[in-house]
Write a protein that holds these residues in place. Structure first.
Motif, mmCIF file in Angstrom:
data_model
loop_
_atom_site.group_PDB
_atom_site.id
_atom_site.type_symbol
_atom_site.label_atom_id
_atom_site.label_comp_id
_atom_site.label_asym_id
_atom_site.label_seq_id
_atom_site.Cartn_x
_atom_site.Cartn_y
_atom_site.Cartn_z
ATOM 1 N N SER A 38 0.797 -1.205 0.000
ATOM 2 C CA SER A 38 0.000 0.000 0.000
ATOM 3 C C SER A 38 0.838 1.268 0.000
ATOM 4 N N ASP A 39 1.894 1.323 0.795
ATOM 5 C CA ASP A 39 2.710 2.530 0.849
ATOM 6 C C ASP A 39 3.415 2.785 -0.481
ATOM 7 N N ALA A 40 3.837 1.720 -1.141
ATOM 8 C CA ALA A 40 4.488 1.880 -2.442
ATOM 9 C C ALA A 40 3.510 2.455 -3.453
ATOM 10 N N PHE A 41 2.266 1.968 -3.443
ATOM 11 C CA PHE A 41 1.261 2.502 -4.350
ATOM 12 C C PHE A 41 0.947 3.955 -4.008
ATOM 13 N N ALA A 42 0.961 4.287 -2.718
ATOM 14 C CA ALA A 42 0.684 5.670 -2.316
ATOM 15 C C ALA A 42 1.736 6.607 -2.890
ATOM 16 N N SER A 43 2.995 6.199 -2.867
ATOM 17 C CA SER A 43 4.063 7.037 -3.414
ATOM 18 C C SER A 43 3.860 7.272 -4.896
ATOM 19 N N GLU A 44 3.438 6.232 -5.608
ATOM 20 C CA GLU A 44 3.195 6.385 -7.042
ATOM 21 C C GLU A 44 2.017 7.311 -7.306
ATOM 22 N N ALA A 142 -10.346 9.690 3.359
ATOM 23 C CA ALA A 142 -9.161 9.106 3.985
ATOM 24 C C ALA A 142 -8.280 8.440 2.936
ATOM 25 N N ILE A 143 -8.916 7.800 1.972
ATOM 26 C CA ILE A 143 -8.144 7.134 0.912
ATOM 27 C C ILE A 143 -7.392 8.165 0.070
ATOM 28 N N VAL A 144 -8.090 9.241 -0.309
ATOM 29 C CA VAL A 144 -7.411 10.285 -1.092
ATOM 30 C C VAL A 144 -6.309 10.938 -0.253
ATOM 31 N N ALA A 145 -6.556 11.115 1.038
ATOM 32 C CA ALA A 145 -5.526 11.678 1.914
ATOM 33 C C ALA A 145 -4.274 10.803 1.911
ATOM 34 N N LYS A 146 -4.472 9.497 1.973
ATOM 35 C CA LYS A 146 -3.316 8.593 2.007
ATOM 36 C C LYS A 146 -2.580 8.554 0.679
ATOM 37 N N TYR A 147 -3.338 8.479 -0.419
ATOM 38 C CA TYR A 147 -2.695 8.219 -1.714
ATOM 39 C C TYR A 147 -2.363 9.486 -2.490
ATOM 40 N N GLU A 152 4.199 15.139 4.946
ATOM 41 C CA GLU A 152 5.060 16.190 5.507
ATOM 42 C C GLU A 152 4.324 17.524 5.655
ATOM 43 N N SER A 153 3.143 17.634 5.071
ATOM 44 C CA SER A 153 2.426 18.908 5.104
ATOM 45 C C SER A 153 1.922 19.230 6.507
ATOM 46 N N ASP A 154 1.998 20.505 6.870
ATOM 47 C CA ASP A 154 1.413 20.926 8.144
ATOM 48 C C ASP A 154 -0.107 21.008 8.050
ATOM 49 N N LEU A 155 -0.626 21.084 6.837
ATOM 50 C CA LEU A 155 -2.078 21.115 6.642
ATOM 51 C C LEU A 155 -2.644 19.701 6.775
ATOM 52 N N PRO A 156 -3.874 19.564 7.243
ATOM 53 C CA PRO A 156 -4.513 18.241 7.199
ATOM 54 C C PRO A 156 -4.775 17.861 5.750
ATOM 55 N N ASN A 157 -4.781 16.585 5.472
ATOM 56 C CA ASN A 157 -5.029 16.123 4.103
ATOM 57 C C ASN A 157 -6.480 15.790 3.828
ATOM 58 N N PHE A 158 -7.301 15.763 4.867
ATOM 59 C CA PHE A 158 -8.718 15.392 4.732
ATOM 60 C C PHE A 158 -9.523 16.360 5.601
ATOM 61 N N VAL A 159 -10.278 17.244 4.945
ATOM 62 C CA VAL A 159 -11.050 18.268 5.659
ATOM 63 C C VAL A 159 -12.527 18.117 5.325
ATOM 64 N N LYS A 160 -13.371 18.229 6.356
ATOM 65 C CA LYS A 160 -14.824 18.237 6.152
ATOM 66 C C LYS A 160 -15.385 19.566 6.646
ATOM 67 N N ILE A 161 -16.313 20.107 5.855
ATOM 68 C CA ILE A 161 -16.982 21.336 6.252
ATOM 69 C C ILE A 161 -18.477 21.063 6.296
ATOM 70 N N SER A 162 -19.011 20.980 7.504
ATOM 71 C CA SER A 162 -20.438 20.777 7.709
ATOM 72 C C SER A 162 -20.962 19.622 6.873
ATOM 73 N N SER A 163 -20.352 18.483 6.984
ATOM 74 C CA SER A 163 -20.778 17.364 6.168
ATOM 75 C C SER A 163 -21.015 16.113 6.997
ATOM 76 N N GLN A 164 -21.503 15.081 6.323
ATOM 77 C CA GLN A 164 -21.900 13.844 6.981
ATOM 78 C C GLN A 164 -20.862 12.764 6.733
ATOM 79 N N GLY A 165 -21.204 11.573 7.191
ATOM 80 C CA GLY A 165 -20.299 10.440 7.032
ATOM 81 C C GLY A 165 -19.478 10.273 8.284
ATOM 82 N N ASN A 166 -19.548 9.103 8.876
ATOM 83 C CA ASN A 166 -18.843 8.902 10.134
ATOM 84 C C ASN A 166 -17.964 7.668 10.114
ATOM 85 N N ALA A 167 -17.649 7.174 8.914
ATOM 86 C CA ALA A 167 -16.784 6.002 8.843
ATOM 87 C C ALA A 167 -15.343 6.387 9.149
#
Length: 423
Positions: A38-44, A142-147, A152-167
């Motif tokens: 998985s990590d190798a695919f994420a790098s690609e 979460a998947i897009v955040a990982k891949y 290294e970014s100080d910003l979060p990679n996955f942000v929600k604004i007033s949205s649903q989904g709790n997985a």
């Protein structure tokens, strides 16, 4: 010459190796997402520099009052069709702005999904999977955040604004959990320390010493994850200005429309420009079992105004070709109009839309019958939809992560990538 091992044997050896890892030190090692491919695919995948914005229509927007009208039929409702900037394609009159951006969109009129109630549908249309007792499937964010995101970014990679989904991040682990903003895009109160920088630094040094000492004798994955999460929270203080968008909103208010959903979409555009890999913006109220038409008449105009402005804004800033914009809710609405002028839940035939990075514009894919009761061509399931999105983002949908020792692909096993809509 050694005889090549069969696929069955290969799997068994992999399972044995993972099983060994699980018993080193006499306990179970949590495998957040996998230790192998998985990590190798994420790098690609990160080399593609793709981002994604999800416009989430909570409750289930009606396909009949947006992209799949049935004018003149008993299922059609009161609204008229209008022409678009794509010859032969017509949409609901509630979307005059989007009608002139149809050349940027792929509309799928042939969604056929399985979960007809809200909790299960929200889960399914955030993960691509039905709920399971033994596997916590990660959300698309979460998947897009990982891949596609940067560790290294100080910003979060996955942000929600007033949205649903709790997985959440599920089996990928806590480093890919969403960072939730308030309904106006405001930061949570915990994001800013109340301590002076000097006092905060001294407190951090003490905590770091205690946790490092503890970690030397407790090699548990949750300990490491907790330290990483705390470190990310501290690093967020380096980039708080990325979330201070009040002046920007004053400047772009008219362009996006003076509405909550317009503001969220402007914030989403600015955050992906700043480097956030995935942003989800939500609008609630589409569960129109009563007064469906009045409900959509109030909800769609501000949403489509902001959506059109966001597409223009991303294009003007040179971001649209690398930013996939996904428009969907968890379900569609029934063809039948009930005795309260409402439409109920429906999953047999409904619509979604995509725009930007990796997909064609000016395309309508699939078809429903004359009353919108059933799909008559090019059915798209949850599995197909998510596999296609991942492919558009440069992520192989067959990539595996692990739930314990069990390999879990990103998209369901029986999926079809809808290549006809991809560039």
């Amino acid at each position: 010459m050694p005889k090549p091992c069969s696929s069955h044997e290969h799997l068994s050896r992999r399972s044995l190796l993972k099983g060994s890892l699980a018993t080193v030190g006499g306990g179970t090692v949590m495998n957040w997402g996998g230790l192998f491919n998985s990590d190798a695919f994420a790098s690609e995948a990160k080399k593609n520099n793709k981002r994604c914005i999800l416009i989430w229509l909570n409750g289930g927007c009606s396909q009949f009052e947006t992209f799949d009208m049935k004018v003149g039929r008993s299922t059609g409702g009161p609204f008229r069709e209008i022409s678009t900037n794509v010859a032969g394609t017509r949409v609901c009159e509630l979307m005059p702005q989007i009608s002139q951006r149809m050349d940027k969109l792929t509309v799928i009129r042939s969604m056929r999904t399985t979960e007809i109630d809200h909790p299960q549908g929200i889960y399914s249309m955030h993960t691509g999977w039905s709920k399971s007792a033994d596997t916590r499937f990660p959300e698309i964010g979460a998947i897009v955040a990982k891949y596609c995101g940067s560790a290294e970014s100080d910003l979060p990679n996955f942000v929600k604004i007033s949205s649903q989904g709790n997985a959440g991040s599920g089996i990928l682990g806590p480093q890919y959990q969403p960072f939730n903003l308030g309904r106006d895009g405001d930061l949570p109160t915990f994001s800013k320390s109340r301590l002076t920088p000097e006092l905060e630094s001294r407190r951090h040094s003490l905590r770091d010493f205690v946790e490092s000492t503890y970690a030397e004798n407790h090699l548990a994955e949750p300990v490491r994850m907790h330290r990483e999460a705390y470190d990310r929270a501290r690093r967020l203080n380096n980039v708080l200005s990325a979330f201070e968008l009040e002046e920007e909103w004053e400047k772009y208010r008219d362009k996006y429309g003076n509405s909550n959903i317009g503001r969220r979409m402007m914030i989403a555009a600015r955050l992906v420009e700043a480097g956030v890999a995935f942003v989800e913006v939500g609008q609630s109220g589409y569960d129109t079992h009563a007064d469906n038409f009045e409900g959509h008449k109030s909800l769609i105009p501000p949403m489509e105004h902001g959506w059109a402005a966001m597409l223009d804004d991303l294009e003007d800033r040179g971001l649209l070709d690398d930013t996939l914009v996904v428009w969907m809710g968890e379900i569609g609405r029934t063809p039948r109009i009930n005795n309260r002028s409402g439409r109920d839940h429906y999953v047999r035939s409904w619509s979604t839309a995509l725009a930007g990075g990796g997909v064609k514009g000016g395309l309508v894919y699939g078809e429903s019958d004359e009353d919108g009761v059933d799909v008559i061509s090019d059915k798209v399931t949850e599995a197909d939809f998510f596999a296609t999105i991942y492919t558009a983002l440069g992520i192989d949908p067959t990539t595996e992560n692990y739930s314990g020792v069990r390999p879990i692909p990103l998209a369901q096993f029986e999926h079809r990538v809808v290549k006809e809509i991809l560039i």
